[in-house]
Design a protein around this motif. Structure first.
Motif, PDB file in Angstrom:
ATOM      1  N   SER A  11      41.470  41.114  50.287  1.00  8.73           N
ATOM      2  CA  SER A  11      40.270  40.726  51.028  1.00  8.73           C
ATOM      3  C   SER A  11      40.069  39.216  51.010  1.00  8.73           C
ATOM      4  O   SER A  11      39.368  38.662  51.855  1.00  8.73           O
ATOM      5  CB  SER A  11      39.038  41.407  50.422  1.00  8.73           C
ATOM      6  N   ILE A  14      45.115  34.595  48.031  1.00  6.47           N
ATOM      7  CA  ILE A  14      46.532  34.658  48.413  1.00  6.47           C
ATOM      8  C   ILE A  14      46.821  35.950  49.178  1.00  6.47           C
ATOM      9  O   ILE A  14      47.547  35.954  50.176  1.00  6.47           O
ATOM     10  CB  ILE A  14      47.415  34.562  47.142  1.00  6.47           C
ATOM     11  N   SER A  35      35.666  45.446  45.663  1.00  7.95           N
ATOM     12  CA  SER A  35      34.225  45.572  45.876  1.00  7.95           C
ATOM     13  C   SER A  35      33.687  44.732  47.032  1.00  7.95           C
ATOM     14  O   SER A  35      32.586  44.998  47.509  1.00  7.95           O
ATOM     15  CB  SER A  35      33.471  45.206  44.588  1.00  7.95           C
ATOM     16  N   ASN A  36      34.431  43.748  47.498  1.00  6.75           N
ATOM     17  CA  ASN A  36      33.924  42.863  48.546  1.00  6.75           C
ATOM     18  C   ASN A  36      34.267  43.413  49.936  1.00  6.75           C
ATOM     19  O   ASN A  36      35.154  42.906  50.631  1.00  6.75           O
ATOM     20  CB  ASN A  36      34.504  41.456  48.346  1.00  6.75           C
ATOM     21  N   ASN A  87      49.926  42.181  44.871  1.00  7.71           N
ATOM     22  CA  ASN A  87      49.316  40.842  44.751  1.00  7.71           C
ATOM     23  C   ASN A  87      48.107  40.817  43.833  1.00  7.71           C
ATOM     24  O   ASN A  87      47.751  39.772  43.289  1.00  7.71           O
ATOM     25  CB  ASN A  87      48.881  40.370  46.158  1.00  7.71           C
ATOM     26  N   TYR A 157      46.277  37.431  30.350  1.00  4.54           N
ATOM     27  CA  TYR A 157      46.693  37.293  31.754  1.00  4.54           C
ATOM     28  C   TYR A 157      48.153  36.854  31.831  1.00  4.54           C
ATOM     29  O   TYR A 157      48.957  37.427  32.583  1.00  4.54           O
ATOM     30  CB  TYR A 157      45.787  36.268  32.437  1.00  4.54           C
ATOM     31  N   GLY A 188      51.938  28.455  41.324  1.00  9.38           N
ATOM     32  CA  GLY A 188      51.349  27.520  40.351  1.00  9.38           C
ATOM     33  C   GLY A 188      49.837  27.602  40.484  1.00  9.38           C
ATOM     34  O   GLY A 188      49.278  28.695  40.549  1.00  9.38           O
ATOM     35  N   THR A 192      41.897  29.187  45.132  1.00  6.53           N
ATOM     36  CA  THR A 192      41.264  30.482  45.437  1.00  6.53           C
ATOM     37  C   THR A 192      40.074  30.653  44.486  1.00  6.53           C
ATOM     38  O   THR A 192      39.857  29.833  43.590  1.00  6.53           O
ATOM     39  CB  THR A 192      42.221  31.683  45.208  1.00  6.53           C
TER      40      THR A 192
HETATM   41  P1  NAP Z   1      41.345  36.090  44.076  1.00  9.00           P
HETATM   42  O1  NAP Z   1      41.069  35.006  45.065  1.00  9.00           O
HETATM   43  O2  NAP Z   1      40.476  36.204  42.867  1.00  9.00           O
HETATM   44  O3  NAP Z   1      41.316  37.484  44.865  1.00  9.00           O
HETATM   45  C1  NAP Z   1      41.469  38.671  44.155  1.00  9.00           C
HETATM   46  C2  NAP Z   1      41.642  39.832  45.120  1.00  9.00           C
HETATM   47  O4  NAP Z   1      41.969  40.999  44.361  1.00  9.00           O
HETATM   48  C3  NAP Z   1      40.390  40.162  45.896  1.00  9.00           C
HETATM   49  O5  NAP Z   1      40.792  40.611  47.174  1.00  9.00           O
HETATM   50  C4  NAP Z   1      39.778  41.321  45.088  1.00  9.00           C
HETATM   51  O6  NAP Z   1      38.989  42.214  45.852  1.00  9.00           O
HETATM   52  C5  NAP Z   1      41.044  42.029  44.658  1.00  9.00           C
HETATM   53  N1  NAP Z   1      40.889  42.891  43.476  1.00  9.00           N
HETATM   54  C6  NAP Z   1      40.474  42.548  42.226  1.00  9.00           C
HETATM   55  N2  NAP Z   1      40.541  43.610  41.394  1.00  9.00           N
HETATM   56  C7  NAP Z   1      41.005  44.645  42.141  1.00  9.00           C
HETATM   57  C8  NAP Z   1      41.294  46.007  41.863  1.00  9.00           C
HETATM   58  N3  NAP Z   1      41.136  46.526  40.645  1.00  9.00           N
HETATM   59  N4  NAP Z   1      41.758  46.789  42.876  1.00  9.00           N
HETATM   60  C9  NAP Z   1      41.935  46.285  44.131  1.00  9.00           C
HETATM   61  N5  NAP Z   1      41.687  45.002  44.436  1.00  9.00           N
HETATM   62  C10 NAP Z   1      41.215  44.196  43.460  1.00  9.00           C
HETATM   63  O7  NAP Z   1      42.843  36.019  43.533  1.00  9.00           O
HETATM   64  P2  NAP Z   1      44.072  35.049  43.955  1.00  9.00           P
HETATM   65  O8  NAP Z   1      43.901  33.758  43.273  1.00  9.00           O
HETATM   66  O9  NAP Z   1      44.294  35.103  45.425  1.00  9.00           O
HETATM   67  O10 NAP Z   1      45.272  35.796  43.201  1.00  9.00           O
HETATM   68  C11 NAP Z   1      46.211  36.621  43.858  1.00  9.00           C
HETATM   69  C12 NAP Z   1      47.412  36.802  42.948  1.00  9.00           C
HETATM   70  O11 NAP Z   1      48.007  35.524  42.704  1.00  9.00           O
HETATM   71  C13 NAP Z   1      47.049  37.370  41.573  1.00  9.00           C
HETATM   72  O12 NAP Z   1      48.055  38.258  41.133  1.00  9.00           O
HETATM   73  C14 NAP Z   1      47.027  36.130  40.681  1.00  9.00           C
HETATM   74  O13 NAP Z   1      47.276  36.446  39.346  1.00  9.00           O
HETATM   75  C15 NAP Z   1      48.154  35.330  41.310  1.00  9.00           C
HETATM   76  N6  NAP Z   1      48.103  33.896  41.013  1.00  9.00           N
HETATM   77  C16 NAP Z   1      47.070  33.125  41.429  1.00  9.00           C
HETATM   78  C17 NAP Z   1      47.074  31.770  41.110  1.00  9.00           C
HETATM   79  C18 NAP Z   1      45.964  30.842  41.560  1.00  9.00           C
HETATM   80  O14 NAP Z   1      45.948  29.684  41.103  1.00  9.00           O
HETATM   81  N7  NAP Z   1      45.062  31.281  42.408  1.00  9.00           N
HETATM   82  C19 NAP Z   1      48.118  31.218  40.354  1.00  9.00           C
HETATM   83  C20 NAP Z   1      49.144  32.042  39.946  1.00  9.00           C
HETATM   84  C21 NAP Z   1      49.137  33.379  40.280  1.00  9.00           C
HETATM   85  P3  NAP Z   1      37.392  41.977  46.093  1.00  9.00           P
HETATM   86  O15 NAP Z   1      37.290  40.916  47.143  1.00  9.00           O
HETATM   87  O16 NAP Z   1      36.901  43.302  46.558  1.00  9.00           O
HETATM   88  O17 NAP Z   1      36.811  41.538  44.784  1.00  9.00           O
END
Ligand code: NAP
Length: 248
Positions: A11, A14, A35-36, A87, A157, A188, A192
């Motif tokens: 939603s 990434i 939830s969003n 993801n 994590y 990296g 987000t």
């Molecule tokens: P984000 O912006 O926090 O978005 C999280 C997403 O996951 C939202 O769509 C959320 O849905 C959904 N979600 C959370 N818990 C869930 C569950 N139990 N079941 C289904 N959906 C769920 O995260 P992001 O930063 O894009 O991260 C995406 C991936 O990249 C993750 O695996 C993260 O570990 C990895 N990553 C991110 C970074 C970074 O710097 N951002 C760096 C390295 C790796 P809702 O909208 O409904 O809450």
């Protein structure tokens, strides 16, 4: 062949960028959220307004019953799954292991590890040529944290991302002869909302100077890497872990 993709946790962030890019490249897309609902619906509406095909399905992918319902919905509404992006990922308030509760550890491991196993299992059951499927591709989203360990902030994590790396290596060997490629991207620090959940909303800008490329990354830069790994252009790439972190 019709391309059908599931991006877990799409939603926002990434996952959202990946779902939108996939739709623009011709995939029928299943957006998944926790939830969003409003954010998921906005993205679905944008894809449809651009002439694409998308559904949005609420499911906690750390819960088996939700995962089974999610995949059945895709079977019924979009057709045969050809691509999975694991993801979803959460991190909790920054802190040390000595202060972490079991409830927190279970939340992080269920969402960041168990969901990857459950969704991969359901995808393999549908894609495997040994089970009557047409093949497919899986991309797992790990993190540079699996290399640095996350000490003092979120070792739970980081360890969950180590499991994602190993799942990629093992599963790619298991299904390599069944028409399925399995790869992994390790982002990296990316702009987000995830950093706010760790209590550090300004984390990307704070760490930007520690990145050799001197900046944080954009979700679209990770989406591009994921889409390439899924594409026929990566037809001989499997079991790969691609770092997309500006050399950090
Ligand atoms: P984000 O912006 O926090 O978005 C999280 C997403 O996951 C939202 O769509 C959320 O849905 C959904 N979600 C959370 N818990 C869930 C569950 N139990 N079941 C289904 N959906 C769920 O995260 P992001 O930063 O894009 O991260 C995406 C991936 O990249 C993750 O695996 C993260 O570990 C990895 N990553 C991110 C970074 C970074 O710097 N951002 C760096 C390295 C790796 P809702 O909208 O409904 O809450």
């Amino acid at each position: 062949m019709r391309q059908v993709i599931l991006v877990t946790g799409s939603s926002r962030g990434i996952g959202g960028a990946t779902a939108l890019m996939a739709a623009r490249r011709g995939y029928a897309v299943c957006i998944n959220y926790h939830s969003n609902a409003a954010a998921a619906e906005r993205l679905r509406a944008q894809i449809v307004a651009e002439g694409g095909e998308a559904i949005a399905v609420q499911a906690d992918v750390g819960v088996e019953a939700d995962v089974l319902r999610l995949f059945t919905t895709i079977d019924e509404e979009l057709g045969v799954l050809t691509a999975l992006v694991n993801n979803v990922g959460v991190l909790e308030q920054q802190g040390k292991l000595a202060d972490m509760s079991v409830a927190r550890l279970k939340r992080v491991f269920d969402t960041n590890i168990l969901s990857y196993f459950l969704c991969s299992r359901e995808a393999v059951r549908r894609m495997s040529t040994a089970r009557g499927g047409q093949g497919g591709a899986i991309v797992n989203v790990s993190s540079g944290a699996s290399r640095h360990g996350g000490g003092n902030v979120y070792v739970d994590y980081a360890a969950s991302k180590g499991a994602v790396d190993v799942l990629t290596l093992g599963l790619s060997k298991e299904v390599g002869g069944e028409g399925i490629r399995v790869n992994c991207v390790r982002p990296g620090i990316i702009y987000t909302d995830i950093h706010a959940s760790g209590g550090d909303p300004g984390r990307v800008d704070k760490l930007a100077s520690t990145v050799p490329m001197q900046r944080g990354g954009q979700p679209e830069e990770i989406a591009e890497t994921i889409l390439w790994l899924l594409s026929p252009q990566a037809s001989y790439v499997s079991g790969a872990i691609v770092d997309a972190g500006g050399a950090r």
